[in-house]
Write an enzyme that holds these catalytic residues in place. Structure first.
Site, PDB file in Angstrom:
ATOM      1  N   GLU A  53      10.705  -9.325  -5.027  1.00 16.47           N
ATOM      2  CA  GLU A  53      11.135  -7.978  -4.296  1.00 16.47           C
ATOM      3  C   GLU A  53      12.605  -8.139  -4.083  1.00 16.47           C
ATOM      4  O   GLU A  53      13.521  -7.057  -4.453  1.00 16.47           O
ATOM      5  CB  GLU A  53      10.551  -7.938  -3.096  1.00 16.47           C
ATOM      6  N   ALA A  66       7.923  -2.147   3.611  1.00 14.29           N
ATOM      7  CA  ALA A  66       8.459  -3.159   4.437  1.00 14.29           C
ATOM      8  C   ALA A  66       7.356  -3.460   5.641  1.00 14.29           C
ATOM      9  O   ALA A  66       6.555  -2.621   5.951  1.00 14.29           O
ATOM     10  CB  ALA A  66       9.965  -2.680   5.130  1.00 14.29           C
ATOM     11  N   SER A  74       0.787  -1.306  -0.069  1.00 15.06           N
ATOM     12  CA  SER A  74       0.010   0.050  -0.108  1.00 15.06           C
ATOM     13  C   SER A  74       0.949   1.230   0.166  1.00 15.06           C
ATOM     14  O   SER A  74       0.610   2.239  -0.589  1.00 15.06           O
ATOM     15  CB  SER A  74      -0.909  -0.114   1.252  1.00 15.06           C
ATOM     16  N   ASP A  83      10.816   0.254  -2.126  1.00 17.32           N
ATOM     17  CA  ASP A  83       9.988  -0.686  -1.630  1.00 17.32           C
ATOM     18  C   ASP A  83       9.322  -0.616  -0.342  1.00 17.32           C
ATOM     19  O   ASP A  83      10.082   0.293   0.272  1.00 17.32           O
ATOM     20  CB  ASP A  83      10.726  -2.139  -1.523  1.00 17.32           C
ATOM     21  N   GLY A 111       2.777  -9.006   1.973  1.00 17.07           N
ATOM     22  CA  GLY A 111       2.137  -9.094   0.592  1.00 17.07           C
ATOM     23  C   GLY A 111       2.401 -10.287  -0.273  1.00 17.07           C
ATOM     24  O   GLY A 111       1.816 -10.481  -1.155  1.00 17.07           O
TER      25      GLY A 111
HETATM   26  C1  5RP Z   1       5.023  -7.171   0.263  1.00 18.94           C
HETATM   27  C2  5RP Z   1       5.792  -6.329   1.040  1.00 18.94           C
HETATM   28  C3  5RP Z   1       5.448  -4.846   1.103  1.00 18.94           C
HETATM   29  O1  5RP Z   1       6.351  -4.027   0.661  1.00 18.94           O
HETATM   30  C4  5RP Z   1       5.026  -4.850   2.978  1.00 18.94           C
HETATM   31  O2  5RP Z   1       4.200  -5.816   3.228  1.00 18.94           O
HETATM   32  C5  5RP Z   1       4.581  -3.608   3.253  1.00 18.94           C
HETATM   33  O3  5RP Z   1       3.492  -3.187   2.728  1.00 18.94           O
HETATM   34  P1  5RP Z   1       2.573  -1.923   2.995  1.00 18.94           P
HETATM   35  O4  5RP Z   1       3.251  -0.968   2.471  1.00 18.94           O
HETATM   36  O5  5RP Z   1       1.255  -2.163   2.551  1.00 18.94           O
HETATM   37  O6  5RP Z   1       2.509  -1.831   4.619  1.00 18.94           O
HETATM   38  O7  5RP Z   1       6.826  -6.681   1.417  1.00 18.94           O
HETATM   39  O8  5RP Z   1       5.571  -8.479   0.041  1.00 18.94           O
END
Ligand code: 5RP
Length: 228
Positions: free
Chosen positions: A107, A87, A31, A85, A101
């Site tokens: 990634e 985390a 997100s 990215d 996710g």
């Molecule tokens: C997906 C990930 C995402 O970067 C991680 O879950 C962070 O997601 P968000 O920005 O929705 O908190 O590693 O595999």
């Protein structure tokens, strides 16, 4: 917009400042990355930036297509100028847990191909020690699910097979695999653990991203905090 969402957005705004014309950019998943894509789209429109993007999941691929940001692949562009990215956990040394996710494998491949890797997140992702809040996602070849579980016993890991929400049975990753979420609370040496888990036959990749990130932008109530 609630506090957490505005923190994600301000972190994304700080990261977009690093993008320059003619660059190849790795685009993470989640997100927070959605904000990055929206802001990047605006910069492309306003400044005529010429960039190409490598997505890390079907989610980010579809979002890039929807936002008319040109796509490329790692096989065409194996060296990226920048990767951005999200985390799930970030410690003070910029070691990460990712894969909430389910996109950890692509990634890690994309983020590690970049000259600079920037992490963006809201402040809820900061931890004193990795594993404090989140299990480590481990992508496994389906036939190895039980044998990998057996090998993870040596870490006293509490393991669950990630279950899909709008589908019966397990989550199937973009690469056609299962995900084991392994809760390991006392991680003494994250790098060693990352290498050991990847040494188990059947493991494709795990969500420990150790010594990879160069910069983190963290949205906080006081503004954006930069960690290097
Ligand atoms: C997906 C990930 C995402 O970067 C991680 O879950 C962070 O997601 P968000 O920005 O929705 O908190 O590693 O595999």
């Amino acid at each position: 917009m609630n506090t957490r969402e505005s923190q994600k957005k301000m972190a994304a705004e700080a990261a977009v400042e690093h993008v320059q014309t003619d660059q190849v950019i790795g685009i993470g998943s989640g997100s927070t990355i959605e904000y990055f894509i929206q802001i990047l789209k605006e910069r492309i429109k306003l400044e005529g930036l010429k960039i190409v993007a490598v997505p890390t999941s079907y989610q980010s691929m579809l979002s890039l297509i929807k936002n008319e940001i040109p796509l490329t692949t790692l096989n065409e562009q194996p060296e990226l100028d920048l990767a951005v990215d999200g985390a799930d956990e970030i410690d003070s040394k910029l070691n990460l847990i990712k894969g909430g996710g389910g996109a950890l494998t692509q990634e890690k491949i994309v983020d590690s191909a970049a000259k600079k890797f920037i992490v963006i997140a809201d402040e809820s992702k900061l931890v004193n020690k990795l594993g404090e809040k989140m299990p480590i996602p481990i992508e496994v070849i389906p036939l190895s699910f039980k044998t990998v579980l057996k090998k993870l016993k040596r870490y006293n890991a509490i393991c669950t097979l990630r279950t899909a929400v709008k589908k019966m049975g397990p989550v199937i990753t973009d690469n056609g695999n299962f995900i084991i979420d392994a809760q390991i609370t006392d991680i003494k040496d994250p790098k060693q653990l990352e290498l050991e888990i990847n040494g188990i036959p059947g493991v494709v990749e795990n969500g420990l991203f150790v010594e990879m990130a160069d910069i983190a932008y963290i949205g906080t109530p006081q503004g954006v905090r930069k960690i290097i």
